[in-house]
Structures are given as C-alpha cells and as structure tokens.
Motif scaffolding. Structure first.
Motif, PDB file in Angstrom:
ATOM      1  N   THR A  76       0.839  -1.204   0.000  1.00 42.36           N
ATOM      2  CA  THR A  76       0.000   0.000   0.000  1.00 42.36           C
ATOM      3  C   THR A  76       0.870   1.249   0.000  1.00 42.36           C
ATOM      4  O   THR A  76       0.521   2.263  -0.601  1.00 42.36           O
ATOM      5  N   ILE A  77       1.997   1.188   0.703  1.00 42.32           N
ATOM      6  CA  ILE A  77       2.983   2.267   0.658  1.00 42.32           C
ATOM      7  C   ILE A  77       4.311   1.666   0.213  1.00 42.32           C
ATOM      8  O   ILE A  77       4.532   0.453   0.326  1.00 42.32           O
ATOM      9  N   GLN A  78       5.205   2.513  -0.324  1.00 37.64           N
ATOM     10  CA  GLN A  78       6.456   2.002  -0.874  1.00 37.64           C
ATOM     11  C   GLN A  78       7.363   1.444   0.211  1.00 37.64           C
ATOM     12  O   GLN A  78       8.005   0.418   0.037  1.00 37.64           O
ATOM     13  N   ARG A  79       7.432   2.136   1.343  1.00 40.07           N
ATOM     14  CA  ARG A  79       8.218   1.619   2.455  1.00 40.07           C
ATOM     15  C   ARG A  79       7.635   2.157   3.753  1.00 40.07           C
ATOM     16  O   ARG A  79       7.117   3.278   3.797  1.00 40.07           O
ATOM     17  N   PRO A  80       7.698   1.373   4.827  1.00 38.75           N
ATOM     18  CA  PRO A  80       7.149   1.834   6.108  1.00 38.75           C
ATOM     19  C   PRO A  80       7.892   3.065   6.625  1.00 38.75           C
ATOM     20  O   PRO A  80       9.117   3.168   6.515  1.00 38.75           O
ATOM     21  N   GLY A  81       7.128   4.009   7.179  1.00 42.57           N
ATOM     22  CA  GLY A  81       7.737   5.181   7.788  1.00 42.57           C
ATOM     23  C   GLY A  81       8.184   4.890   9.207  1.00 42.57           C
ATOM     24  O   GLY A  81       7.915   3.825   9.765  1.00 42.57           O
ATOM     25  N   ARG A  82       8.868   5.874   9.798  1.00 42.82           N
ATOM     26  CA  ARG A  82       9.359   5.729  11.173  1.00 42.82           C
ATOM     27  C   ARG A  82       8.833   6.874  12.028  1.00 42.82           C
ATOM     28  O   ARG A  82       8.828   8.038  11.601  1.00 42.82           O
ATOM     29  N   ILE A  83       8.403   6.528  13.242  1.00 47.88           N
ATOM     30  CA  ILE A  83       7.879   7.541  14.153  1.00 47.88           C
ATOM     31  C   ILE A  83       8.948   8.575  14.460  1.00 47.88           C
ATOM     32  O   ILE A  83       8.678   9.787  14.496  1.00 47.88           O
ATOM     33  N   GLU A  84      10.194   8.111  14.667  1.00 46.20           N
ATOM     34  CA  GLU A  84      11.279   9.026  15.022  1.00 46.20           C
ATOM     35  C   GLU A  84      11.566  10.039  13.914  1.00 46.20           C
ATOM     36  O   GLU A  84      12.020  11.155  14.184  1.00 46.20           O
ATOM     37  N   GLU A  85      11.275   9.651  12.673  1.00 51.02           N
ATOM     38  CA  GLU A  85      11.514  10.547  11.539  1.00 51.02           C
ATOM     39  C   GLU A  85      10.289  11.382  11.185  1.00 51.02           C
ATOM     40  O   GLU A  85      10.365  12.261  10.328  1.00 51.02           O
ATOM     41  N   GLY A  86       9.154  11.091  11.839  1.00 56.08           N
ATOM     42  CA  GLY A  86       7.922  11.801  11.511  1.00 56.08           C
ATOM     43  C   GLY A  86       7.406  11.463  10.132  1.00 56.08           C
ATOM     44  O   GLY A  86       6.744  12.291   9.484  1.00 56.08           O
ATOM     45  N   SER A  87       7.689  10.236   9.665  1.00 57.15           N
ATOM     46  CA  SER A  87       7.349   9.875   8.286  1.00 57.15           C
ATOM     47  C   SER A  87       6.262   8.817   8.180  1.00 57.15           C
ATOM     48  O   SER A  87       6.035   8.269   7.103  1.00 57.15           O
ATOM     49  N   THR A  88       5.572   8.495   9.289  1.00 56.40           N
ATOM     50  CA  THR A  88       4.542   7.459   9.221  1.00 56.40           C
ATOM     51  C   THR A  88       3.278   7.992   8.552  1.00 56.40           C
ATOM     52  O   THR A  88       2.990   9.191   8.608  1.00 56.40           O
ATOM     53  N   ALA A  89       2.541   7.084   7.940  1.00 56.71           N
ATOM     54  CA  ALA A  89       1.284   7.476   7.289  1.00 56.71           C
ATOM     55  C   ALA A  89       0.240   7.890   8.314  1.00 56.71           C
ATOM     56  O   ALA A  89      -0.557   8.801   8.081  1.00 56.71           O
ATOM     57  N   SER A  90       0.232   7.227   9.470  1.00 60.37           N
ATOM     58  CA  SER A  90      -0.799   7.484  10.479  1.00 60.37           C
ATOM     59  C   SER A  90      -0.593   8.812  11.196  1.00 60.37           C
ATOM     60  O   SER A  90      -1.513   9.611  11.327  1.00 60.37           O
ATOM     61  N   ASP A  91       0.643   9.033  11.676  1.00 59.79           N
ATOM     62  CA  ASP A  91       0.903  10.219  12.500  1.00 59.79           C
ATOM     63  C   ASP A  91       1.461  11.346  11.636  1.00 59.79           C
ATOM     64  O   ASP A  91       2.662  11.626  11.636  1.00 59.79           O
ATOM     65  N   PHE A  92       0.566  12.006  10.890  1.00 61.29           N
ATOM     66  CA  PHE A  92       1.005  13.067   9.995  1.00 61.29           C
ATOM     67  C   PHE A  92       0.685  14.458  10.526  1.00 61.29           C
ATOM     68  O   PHE A  92       1.119  15.463   9.972  1.00 61.29           O
ATOM     69  N   ASP A  93      -0.088  14.536  11.606  1.00 60.79           N
ATOM     70  CA  ASP A  93      -0.399  15.826  12.220  1.00 60.79           C
ATOM     71  C   ASP A  93       0.884  16.432  12.794  1.00 60.79           C
ATOM     72  O   ASP A  93       1.749  15.729  13.313  1.00 60.79           O
ATOM     73  N   GLU A  94       1.012  17.759  12.708  1.00 57.95           N
ATOM     74  CA  GLU A  94       2.223  18.430  13.207  1.00 57.95           C
ATOM     75  C   GLU A  94       2.451  18.143  14.682  1.00 57.95           C
ATOM     76  O   GLU A  94       3.584  17.967  15.130  1.00 57.95           O
ATOM     77  N   VAL A  95       1.377  18.092  15.457  1.00 57.26           N
ATOM     78  CA  VAL A  95       1.505  17.806  16.886  1.00 57.26           C
ATOM     79  C   VAL A  95       2.041  16.392  17.090  1.00 57.26           C
ATOM     80  O   VAL A  95       2.911  16.157  17.941  1.00 57.26           O
ATOM     81  N   GLU A  96       1.545  15.440  16.315  1.00 58.21           N
ATOM     82  CA  GLU A  96       1.994  14.054  16.445  1.00 58.21           C
ATOM     83  C   GLU A  96       3.469  13.913  16.072  1.00 58.21           C
ATOM     84  O   GLU A  96       4.218  13.165  16.716  1.00 58.21           O
ATOM     85  N   ILE A  97       3.885  14.622  15.052  1.00 54.11           N
ATOM     86  CA  ILE A  97       5.286  14.548  14.633  1.00 54.11           C
ATOM     87  C   ILE A  97       6.196  15.136  15.708  1.00 54.11           C
ATOM     88  O   ILE A  97       7.241  14.568  16.031  1.00 54.11           O
ATOM     89  N   ARG A  98       5.763  16.261  16.307  1.00 54.56           N
ATOM     90  CA  ARG A  98       6.587  16.881  17.349  1.00 54.56           C
ATOM     91  C   ARG A  98       6.643  16.018  18.599  1.00 54.56           C
ATOM     92  O   ARG A  98       7.689  15.858  19.217  1.00 54.56           O
ATOM     93  N   GLN A  99       5.490  15.468  19.008  1.00 52.95           N
ATOM     94  CA  GLN A  99       5.428  14.712  20.257  1.00 52.95           C
ATOM     95  C   GLN A  99       5.772  13.232  20.083  1.00 52.95           C
ATOM     96  O   GLN A  99       5.938  12.517  21.069  1.00 52.95           O
TER      97      GLN A  99
END
Length: 721
Positions: free
Chosen positions: A53-76
């Motif tokens: 569904t996506i080319q490669r899984p994102g990482r929470i530490e990089e702020g690159s996940t499909a789920s956590d795309f809100d600016e607040v989620e990326i910062r926290q």
C-alpha cells in the motif's frame, strides 16, 4: 484461514492503490487498541508496507509514518488522532483504524471502536498489559466486539513472549490462546520464525522470506502444552457438542474442523487468538493478515447501533445493505488548512455519493456545547484517506469508511441519512472532560478570532467542553488531561493562528454573614450645584440555608420616599454581587430597610443606590462575613487494589467518604464529598494514584464555609497591593 499458506500473496500491491468499494462482505474494519508505546502505529506501517500500500514503512522518530502526519503528532512522537489506513488483501479491503494510546485521547479511541467491527489489541512483549488496556477490553466485551491480541516487539532484547502471554491471560481471561509460538534465533537472541500450533509447521523467516518447514524436536516438545490448550479452547467454543468427547477419547481432530470453528468463535467474539509480531523483519505479518481477513467479521456480521427518528421514535429493519436507506455517522472531524473541514464517515447502510443532499442530525450533546440540529447538506467530494493523501472515491457503500469534504455543519457524532427519511443513531458514550483550563486571548486581534477558532475545536472534538463561567467570568476549556489541553492550545495557535494565555482557574466562592448587624449608608454631597442626598439604615441577618437574598421594607412615615425604596434595594444587590470580603458574590442574606432620610431637591435614584451600597458594606463588615466554597459529590471507580490509596488521597483533600460498593468483579465505587478547590487537577492526580485505571464523575452539591486559615489566605490574595 489455513495456518499453512499465509497471506504472502498480499504483498506486491501497487503503492497508493485505492481499495475497491466492493460489497460489505469484502470489507474488514479493524481498530487497533493498546497503550502508548505498544507499537500500534509501527504495526500499521509494517502492514501497509507488507501489502504494498505504501512504498516503504515510515518511522515515528523521523515523523514519516502514514498514520501520524499531524504536526503535533510529529513533534510529540505519539498518536493523538484517530486515522484510517485502508489496504487491499486479495479481494478484501481492510480499514486499519489507528487510535491514540494515551488516556487523554480516549475520545478518538472510542470513535474508532464505533467505526470498527473488530478490535486488535496490541501488547508489547517488553511492557505487558496496563490498566487502561484492561478497561478497554471490558468496554469491547460489553458490546461483544470480536477481538484478537497481537504481541509486538518479540525480537526486542528485553522481549518476554511467555510473560506477555501470561499477562494477557490474567487481564483478558481464559478464552485467550496463542495461534503461533515464536522460535528464538540460532544464538538464542531475536526470533527466527513462528510455529503454527494447529498445523505444527515451522514458518522460518531467517532467510528474509517465509518458508514452511518442520519444527525441531525441542520446539515440538515446547509447543505441545500450548497446542493442547488451544485445541481445548477452540472445542469449548465449538457448536459441535460431540467434538469435546471425541477429543478426550484420543481422536485426532482434523485441523480444518478446528480452523473453521476457530473462525466462527472469533467472529462472534467468544474466542481471542494471540499472534506474535516482529515488524522490522516482517515476522507474523502473513499470519496476522490471515486472521484479519478470514476470521474477523465483515460489516454484515456486526449489528448496527440503535437507530431512531430525530423525534426519538425507534427505527428497526435496517441492515448493512448498500441498496438500503442511507445511514452513516461522522466519527471524526478535522480541519485542513487547504481543503477545510474533513469528516471521516462510517457508512452503516445505503451508499454515500458525491453531490447528494443528505440530512444531518445531531442531538443529545447540548451540555458539551453542541446544540441539537437538523438540516440538509450537500455531500462534497468523497475520498479514501491514506495519511495525508485523499484519494478520490466514486461512492462509499455500506460497511466502508470514507472522508467527506466541506460538510459545513456536520460535527463528530452526527448522523447522515436520506433527507426524505431522517434518522438519528444512538451516540456512543463519551467520557466527561474533568480538567478545567482557563484561557484569555493574548491580544485584541486574537480575541476577535478566538470565538470562531473555539467553535471549530468543539465541532472536531466531542471530549472537550467550552464554558463561559457566569460567576467567575472566565473562559474555560474542559479537557481530558494535560496532554489533551496541550494539543488543543497548540491547535489554536498552529492551525487557527490564535494565541492565548492560560490563567489560574477561579473557583466560584461566595460570601455570606454569620451574625446580624446594622449598617448606615450615608451619601450626602452638596457642592454648590445640584447635590446628592440619600441616607438609609439597614439590618442584615443570615438566612437559614445560607443561600438566596431577601429584601424587607419596614419604612414608616415616608422617611424614605416610596420611589427611592427600589433604589436602595438596587444598590444593595449591586454590592452583593461585588461582595465585601474578597470580591465574591454574597448570598444567604436578609436585608431590612428600617430608616433613612431624603432631601426634597437633592435626593435621586442614584443617590439612594449609592447609599444602599454603602449601608450593606457597613453592616456586612460588622456581621462577621465569611467565605463559602463549593462542594462536589464525587463518584470514583477504581480497581480494588487502589481503593486504599484513593481514600487516603481523598482525606488529604478534605474529602468526606460517604461509602463504597463493589461494581462487577474487582472494582469498587467510592462516593465522597470533596471541595472544588481540592479537585481542580483531580483527573491528573487520580490517574497517578490509580496507575491510569481510575475514573470519576463530579456534580455540584452545595456551598459550605471555607476553613478560616484558607479563607484568610483568599482574602489576603484578593486585596490590592
């Protein structure tokens, strides 16, 4: 579900492909539930990557996940929103609903439970099960929602699969059993693969792909006990009553029969399989997808929530039928700076189409700042969300989930239906926000934009409540906790461009008197021109209930002319509002006007108002004024293990415990009376005392005298420097 072939064919789907609408039997709506840090978002990324569904899984530490795309989620680096990530597995569309794991955002989690037909409880092999996860399991049990458990991070150096499994059984009951057993790597660290307890096959992942093989002798002996427990659990839930006798007599039951009974038990919510996952290595992905697509129920198998007309008349006969009457619900509302308002909608019946006119109903949330409303709106573009992407949809049939753009009045929890046949779904239960945060705009420009911004926040988030306190004249946001408050304030600034300051919350204290006294109000000003002349004498005395106000007229002989007696009362009332001790409204006072003087020229309405104010101040200061504080009736629900700690904490808050009573198994309800001054931050403190497992409700009971040492401090703080 075969336990032999897996779902390897799911891999290789085109990246970003929009799942086909299909029929309800080809949809699975799965909500991921678990405490913060258990690995829900990482698991979603792994599944999206595994299915292409996506080319490669994102990482929470990089702020690159499909789920956590809100600016607040990326910062926290944590989820604060409900998001939907659809993926295609063969002919099945699986809508993964990723939910926040932090208790402050339980509103989004419950919205996810509403939109889903099954729940996947995510438990970390390093942390086990927390109290909040147990509570959510009970919530799912109350509505018989089908569930499975996935233990993540089994390849972590601190992972203990056996301990995590024991914790799941202790928390969730005996109907929890593993389908697979992790096999350690060659050096004893990490995981090389999984043993299917039904098929008795070893699925080796050490080469980077899933290869079926036979388990070693040591692994075979290790799995024997768990396999027996699994088979007994499946047979216990089987509709074939002869199966247990055959098994106990030594007959080797066909795995196909066991798998069929397992799928039926999982779908009806009476048996809960446990799976094991190591996301980076892809271990367990095929096995998990197999359970979701073949054992979890489709929307056709999940009953619809109760439905009525907007007038409250029950409606029956609806089903998950794409050709039936339209019935859909807004489960989440967000605002996009470019698109505007976006509504996440679960369609329960009928088919939602762009440009159609639908009826929008919202009822029962007036106390949260959502007036009852019924109106027609035109549906905008339909999309299938995937992270930030909004992929166009031609329609959304019953059982599926989509996003609708620019519904201007629809709010979270609203029902969408045919305009010719308006319907209203029973709202899901939302927790009461119990942390008050008082705010003020930083500037005049912010003040001008604040009202519109707050109304948008209220429409998006049904767990917050907006209040303009009539007594303290403060604007108060009622939140679920500190993290929730931080997110709301952040959104005001980053999303709506409104800056605010938080200020100390003022508890609505009141003033009263404890004795009778007389007072003189003298307002005589003669400066050469038209002067002021008003003199009145009053007596004050406390009312029995320490509440209310009475004004008694005992003027005789016209010493205060009739037309000026209401003026005296008006002045007295004005001074009552301002108080005399610490600036709080005064209550529980009877005022008797018994004497006074007037001037034929200089007396006026305003002159006697001022005299009335002065008379009340003079009398109240002699009548031993005191402060009253509001006291709430509080009901606290906690596990039995924390009753002692909670009651000890209440005594430190000047609380009076009224009694306790058992609720269900292992929980106790504590009823107490506690001053409001002591529970401003109780939602935070109770979470700490009960390790996140406690909940409470509160309601105003009465005002009663504030202890002298606290009253003296309040009075001192209220005096100008």
């Amino acid at each position: 579900m075969t336990d032999t072939t897996g779902a390897g064919s799911a891999a290789g789907q085109a990246s970003g492909r929009v799942p086909a609408a299909g029929q309800p039997e080809g949809v699975r709506n799965v909500v991921l539930v678990g405490h913060s840090g258990s690995g829900k978002t990482t698991l979603v990324e792994a599944l999206l990557g595994y299915t292409g569904t996506i080319q490669r899984p994102g990482r929470i530490e990089e702020g690159s996940t499909a789920s956590d795309f809100d600016e607040v989620e990326i910062r926290q680096q944590r989820s604060v929103n409900l998001t939907v990530e659809p993926m295609t597995v063969g002919k099945v569309t699986v809508n993964l609903l990723d939910t926040p794991g932090y208790a402050d955002f339980i509103g989004d989690l419950r919205a996810g439970l509403r939109a889903a037909d099954s729940a996947l409880f995510v438990v970390s092999a390093t942390d086990g099960v927390d109290g909040v996860t147990r509570m959510l399991w009970d919530e799912c049990a109350a509505v018989a929602m089908p569930r499975a458990v996935v233990i993540t991070k089994i390849d972590h150096q601190r992972a203990d699969f056996a301990a995590a499994l024991d914790a799941c059984r202790a928390a969730f009951g005996d109907a929890v059993a593993p389908l697979y057993l992790p096999v350690p790597g060659p050096s004893g660290s990490g995981v090389s693969g999984l043993i299917g307890l039904l098929s008795q096959n070893f699925y080796d992942y050490s080469s980077g792909s899933r290869v079926a093989a036979s388990p070693s002798e040591s692994d075979a002996s290790r799995m024997a006990e768990l396999r027996g427990e699994l088979i007994e659990g499946i047979i216990t839930e089987s509709e074939d009553e002869t199966l247990m006798d055959r098994y106990l007599s030594g007959e080797d039951i066909d795995p196909g029969i066991l798998i069929e009974d397992l799928e039926k038990a999982v779908a009806r919510g009476s048996f809960y399989p446990v799976l094991a996952i190591a996301s980076p290595a892809g271990i367990g992905m095929a096995e998990l997808i197999e359970v979701m697509t073949e054992a979890f129920p489709s929307p056709l198998e999940h009953p619809l929530p109760p439905v009525a007309t907007p007038e409250g008349k029950p409606v029956s006969g609806l089903s998950c039928d794409p050709g039936g009457p339209l019935l859909a619900e807004v489960v989440k509302t967000t605002s996009d700076p470019y698109v505007g308002r976006i509504s996440l909608v679960r369609v329960f019946s009928g088919t939602l189409r762009p440009d159609a006119t639908v009826h929008v109903s919202g009822h029962g949330r007036v106390v949260r700042g959502h007036p009852d409303h019924d109106n027609d709106e035109r549906i905008g573009a339909l999309t299938s969300p995937l992270g930030k992407q909004q992929r166009p949809l031609a329609s959304c049939a019953a059982g599926n989930i989509c996003a609708v753009a620019k519904l201007s009045t629809a709010e979270t929890g609203d029902t969408l239906s045919d305009k010719e046949r308006p319907l209203l779904m029973e709202p899901w239960t939302m927790p009461e926000p119990l942390l008050p945060v008082a705010i003020v705009a930083k500037s005049k420009a912010d003040e001008d934009k604040l009202s519109a911004a707050l109304s948008r926040l209220v429409a998006e988030d049904p767990t917050m409540r907006l209040e303009m306190n009539a007594e303290t004249r403060q604007l108060v946001l009622w939140c679920m906790g500190e993290a929730h408050a931080d997110v709301l304030l952040d959104r005001l600034t980053s999303r709506y461009g409104v800056s605010v300051n938080t200020v100390d919350l003022r508890v609505p204290l009141r003033e009263t008197i404890s004795a009778s006294a007389r007072g003189l109000g003298r307002n005589v000003k003669q400066t050469g021109g038209h002067g002021e002349y008003g003199i009145c004498q009053i007596e004050v005395e406390p009312l029995p209930e320490a509440s209310g106000f009475e004004f008694v007229d005992k003027i005789v002989g016209g010493v205060v002319p009739r037309q000026f007696i209401p003026s005296v009362e008006k002045g007295v009332r004005a001074q009552l509002e301002q108080g005399v001790l610490a600036g709080y409204p005064m209550t529980g006072v009877r005022v008797t006007l018994f004497d006074g003087k007037a001037h034929s020229v200089d007396s006026s309405d305003m002159a006697f108002q001022k005299a009335g104010r002065a008379a009340l101040k003079d009398a109240a200061e002699k009548a031993v004024p005191m402060l009253l504080e509001p006291v709430d009736e509080v009901s606290i629900l906690v596990p039995d293990d924390y009753v002692g700690a909670v009651m000890s904490d209440l005594s430190g808050r000047r609380g009076r415990v009224l009694g306790t009573e058992p609720v269900g198994i292992g929980r106790t309800l504590i009823r107490a009376e506690v001053p409001e001054l002591e529970i401003i931050r109780y939602s935070i403190d109770l979470r700490s005392v009960s390790h996140g497992t406690g909940s409470f409700t509160r309601g105003y009971l009465r005002h009663e005298p504030l202890p002298n040492h606290l009253a003296a401090k309040v009075a001192a703080d209220s005096r100008p420097d």
